[in-house]
Design a protein around this motif. Structure first.
Motif, PDB file in Angstrom:
ATOM      1  N   MET A  94       9.119 -72.511 -19.216  1.00 32.39           N
ATOM      2  CA  MET A  94       8.717 -72.085 -17.876  1.00 32.39           C
ATOM      3  C   MET A  94       9.714 -72.565 -16.822  1.00 32.39           C
ATOM      4  N   TYR A  95      10.451 -73.642 -17.139  1.00 32.32           N
ATOM      5  CA  TYR A  95      11.376 -74.210 -16.144  1.00 32.32           C
ATOM      6  C   TYR A  95      12.752 -74.513 -16.738  1.00 32.32           C
ATOM      7  N   ALA A  96      13.016 -74.017 -17.944  1.00 32.73           N
ATOM      8  CA  ALA A  96      14.219 -74.405 -18.683  1.00 32.73           C
ATOM      9  C   ALA A  96      15.510 -74.122 -17.930  1.00 32.73           C
ATOM     10  N   PHE A  97      15.491 -73.143 -17.022  1.00 36.05           N
ATOM     11  CA  PHE A  97      16.722 -72.748 -16.341  1.00 36.05           C
ATOM     12  C   PHE A  97      16.697 -73.107 -14.856  1.00 36.05           C
ATOM     13  N   SER A  98      15.744 -73.962 -14.464  1.00 39.30           N
ATOM     14  CA  SER A  98      15.684 -74.389 -13.059  1.00 39.30           C
ATOM     15  C   SER A  98      16.729 -75.452 -12.751  1.00 39.30           C
ATOM     16  N   GLU A  99      17.191 -76.168 -13.777  1.00 37.19           N
ATOM     17  CA  GLU A  99      18.253 -77.160 -13.650  1.00 37.19           C
ATOM     18  C   GLU A  99      19.146 -77.031 -14.882  1.00 37.19           C
ATOM     19  N   ASN A 100      20.260 -77.750 -14.867  1.00 36.49           N
ATOM     20  CA  ASN A 100      21.117 -77.840 -16.053  1.00 36.49           C
ATOM     21  C   ASN A 100      20.670 -79.064 -16.852  1.00 36.49           C
ATOM     22  N   TYR A 101      19.998 -78.824 -17.961  1.00 29.96           N
ATOM     23  CA  TYR A 101      19.286 -79.899 -18.645  1.00 29.96           C
ATOM     24  C   TYR A 101      20.017 -80.424 -19.874  1.00 29.96           C
ATOM     25  N   ILE A 102      19.778 -81.719 -20.127  1.00 30.97           N
ATOM     26  CA  ILE A 102      20.003 -82.348 -21.423  1.00 30.97           C
ATOM     27  C   ILE A 102      18.632 -82.634 -22.026  1.00 30.97           C
ATOM     28  N   LEU A 103      18.459 -82.320 -23.304  1.00 31.08           N
ATOM     29  CA  LEU A 103      17.240 -82.675 -24.022  1.00 31.08           C
ATOM     30  C   LEU A 103      17.444 -84.074 -24.595  1.00 31.08           C
ATOM     31  N   PRO A 104      16.750 -85.102 -24.058  1.00 28.96           N
ATOM     32  CA  PRO A 104      17.029 -86.471 -24.490  1.00 28.96           C
ATOM     33  C   PRO A 104      15.949 -87.030 -25.423  1.00 28.96           C
ATOM     34  N   VAL A 105      16.380 -87.546 -26.552  1.00 25.29           N
ATOM     35  CA  VAL A 105      15.521 -88.409 -27.360  1.00 25.29           C
ATOM     36  C   VAL A 105      16.243 -89.752 -27.386  1.00 25.29           C
TER      37      VAL A 105
END
Length: 631
Positions: free
Chosen positions: A399-410
């Motif tokens: 729903m918001y994946a493209f609202s920012e430039n994301y890193i998926l962090p674990v």
């Protein structure tokens, strides 16, 4: 490695201790900012630690002294007398080197003379390239047999070989800025210009970065401008007053952390921090900074009860000075290195974190996706039967994946403080947990966004992370852990070679749901697409069931061929696979006129590549490369 502007944010050349020659005498020039001090002197081994022996001269708000005859590695501090007459001995805020704990003195060190050999290193383009980060705590990645730390140079050789072979593109280091307490992992530091002496000298750390670059690995540092520790030798009430920290008691301290908050309204404090950021990028060729605890900087009421925080001049809770500082920070970083990675650990829904300041943003180019991480950790801990009631944990991130430039962090935060290891979050016995780990990691690698994984997950680490000892490398004596490590290696290389998994990470052109709503089976199916229109289909099963003839709609191809499977026996899997190409049938499904029926392994993920119909413009040679996973 070429850098940009070489003139900005160079306070570290003005302040601190630097070799100099005056009147034909070689010595060291000392300069420190202490505006409210009554007097300041340099104390060290050279003068018997006598505060009266080497007084400094006041120059406006600074204090300066020249001391001849000193040598590299000589220890020193500043003896600072405040307006109230109390004397405290302080480490140099701009020192390049420091004693190893429990010692707290600064050490003289000349940074010049290191011969860099990373001239061919060119930081990768960020947005349309793969980015897969291995997060590392240098003190506990490996240890000597006697429990001693590895040094920077040994770490450089072993870690660069390991990370490169495992298919990661970058390492991210938990803070290596000097810090007094091992248990703080570096997040409460006293030396914003000194790589910790636990592992060697500044030149040794330069060698570490140099070696990483020569192996094709970028280096990101965790950097902490949000707060600092209250150790007496550090920045805490440096000149007898609130010097680096806010004077307002409602802004001055993070009680939960026991730390002081930088006063972003003071020009000198801002220049100190901006200079530190530029210093690591420029002098150590660092490729990026992950800025810790950004949320605590943005909100005046962060972790403070009602009545214990001071509103801004508009009456709001936003820290306007910190916002301005963060924008200046990113402007500075990009001026020094136009391809820098500036990463925000921002845990709220603050808007426009990765947008330019000119557009109202904070100016970072990447943000940790904490929402995705929290949803996934919650989902993975559930018994598979109850996952059907929490399917949104899998799908809401889109729903918001493209609202920012994301890193998926674990990250390390998910495997400490009684949270258990990553594999330990999974249900079932250890074999089942390893199945779940493989399926989750494949899902993560296929989901839009860049990637970060904390060290040890690739071993199937049983225990949660312990910063006081090495990772459980002994697990590699067991076949199942060797297979898990091999899976991570193969999955990472698969990611690197599949442009649909990373080339269009910022908008819907690179992603399409094929099955988003199958909560009863705990299955999600989606495709990723690159700029040329090439597609990879990913089907993930978070249940213990094997699904035969699982049908879903696909785009119009002749057939689909399996190109990666987490249930491969080579990884310890049961071998549920799709051995032959699957023909597309004209059977409507999920809103598409054609579909395929596949096998999905339990707790597993399967990737497919579509093969074009005869007569299409795609050549047979390209199809052959696709079958081998080369493009």
């Amino acid at each position: 490695m070429e850098l940009g502007d070489r003139t900005i944010a160079r306070d570290y050349e003005r302040y601190g201790a630097h070799p100099e020659e005056r009147d034909g005498r070689a010595g060291w020039r000392f300069r420190v900012w202490a505006p409210q001090a009554r007097s300041v002197s340099v104390v060290g081994e050279f003068n018997g630690w006598d505060p009266s022996a080497t007084p400094m001269e006041r120059k406006d708000q600074d204090w300066e002294a020249f001391v001849p005859g000193l040598a590299q590695y000589d220890t020193y501090k500043y003896a600072v007398v405040g307006q109230g007459g109390q004397e405290v001995w302080k480490s140099d805020p701009y020192a390049f080197h420091a004693e190893t704990r429990p010692g707290t003195a600064s050490k003289l060190y000349d940074l010049s003379g290191y011969q860099w050999r990373d001239g061919r290193w060119k930081p990768r383009e960020l947005y349309d390239r793969p980015l897969n980060i291995y997060e590392v705590h240098l003190g506990s990645w490996r240890r000597r047999e006697d429990g001693a730390f590895y040094d920077y140079r040994s770490l450089a050789e072993e870690l660069s070989t390991y990370v490169s072979g495992m298919g990661y593109t970058h390492v991210e280091l938990l803070p290596v800025t000097e810090h007094p307490l091992d248990d703080s992992w570096g997040y409460q530091c006293t030396g914003y210009f000194a790589p910790t002496s636990r592992f060697g000298t500044p030149h040794d750390f330069m060698y570490f970065v140099d070696c990483m670059h020569r192996r094709g690995i970028g280096v990101i540092l965790d950097w902490v401008p949000a707060h600092f520790c209250k150790d007496e030798q550090g920045l805490y009430e440096f000149d007898g007053s609130c010097c680096y920290e806010y004077a307002d008691p409602n802004k001055r301290e993070h009680a939960g952390w026991g730390t002081r908050v930088f006063d972003y309204g003071k020009r000198e404090v801002r220049e100190f921090l901006l200079s530190s950021a530029a210093f690591w990028l420029r002098e150590y060729h660092i490729d990026g900074l992950r800025v810790d605890a950004v949320a605590s900087m943005l909100y005046l009421d962060y972790d403070r009860p009602d009545g214990a925080w001071t509103p801004n001049h508009y009456g709001g809770k936003e820290n306007l000075e910190a916002i301005d500082f963060l924008r200046d920070l990113n402007r500075t970083a990009f001026a020094v290195n136009p391809r820098v990675l500036m990463v925000a650990e921002e845990s709220t829904a603050w808007p426009l974190v990765t947008y330019p300041p000119e557009e109202g943003g904070l100016g970072f180019n990447l943000k940790w996706n904490m929402g995705w991480m929290n949803d996934m950790c919650h989902y993975l801990k559930l018994d598979p039967y109850f996952r059907q009631h929490h399917h949104r944990d899998l799908t809401f991130s889109m729903m918001y994946a493209f609202s920012e430039n994301y890193i998926l962090p674990v990250s390390h935060d998910e495997v400490v403080h009684m949270k258990g290891s990553l594999v330990g979050k999974m249900p079932g016995d250890y074999r089942t947990q390893l199945q779940c780990l493989r399926g989750f990691y494949a899902y993560m690698m296929a989901h839009p966004g860049k990637k970060l994984m904390f060290m040890g997950a690739e071993l199937g680490q049983w225990h949660e992370w312990d910063a006081g000892s090495a990772l459980d490398w002994y697990l590699l004596d067991h076949t199942e852990n060797q297979q898990t490590q091999q899976f991570f290696r193969d999955m990472n290389h698969f990611y690197l070679h599949q442009s649909p998994l990373w080339e269009v990470d910022r908008d819907w052109a690179g992603f399409e749901w094929l099955v988003a709503d199958d909560n009863q089976n705990n299955v999600a199916v989606f495709l990723r697409r690159d700029k040329a229109g090439r597609e990879v289909v990913c089907a993930v099963n978070f249940s213990p069931n094997t699904y035969e003839n699982y049908r879903f709609g696909v785009n119009d191809k002749a057939r689909y061929r399996e190109i990666f499977n987490t249930d491969d026996p080579a990884y310890g899997g049961s071998g549920v696979s799709n051995e032959t190409a699957i023909a597309v049938e004209q059977v409507p499904s999920h809103g598409k006129p054609q579909s395929i029926a596949i096998r999905i392994p339990p707790f597993g993920a399967v990737f497919f590549r579509g093969e074009a119909r005869r007569g299409s413009k795609r050549s047979s040679s390209l199809q052959g490369k696709e079958r081998k996973g080369m493009v």
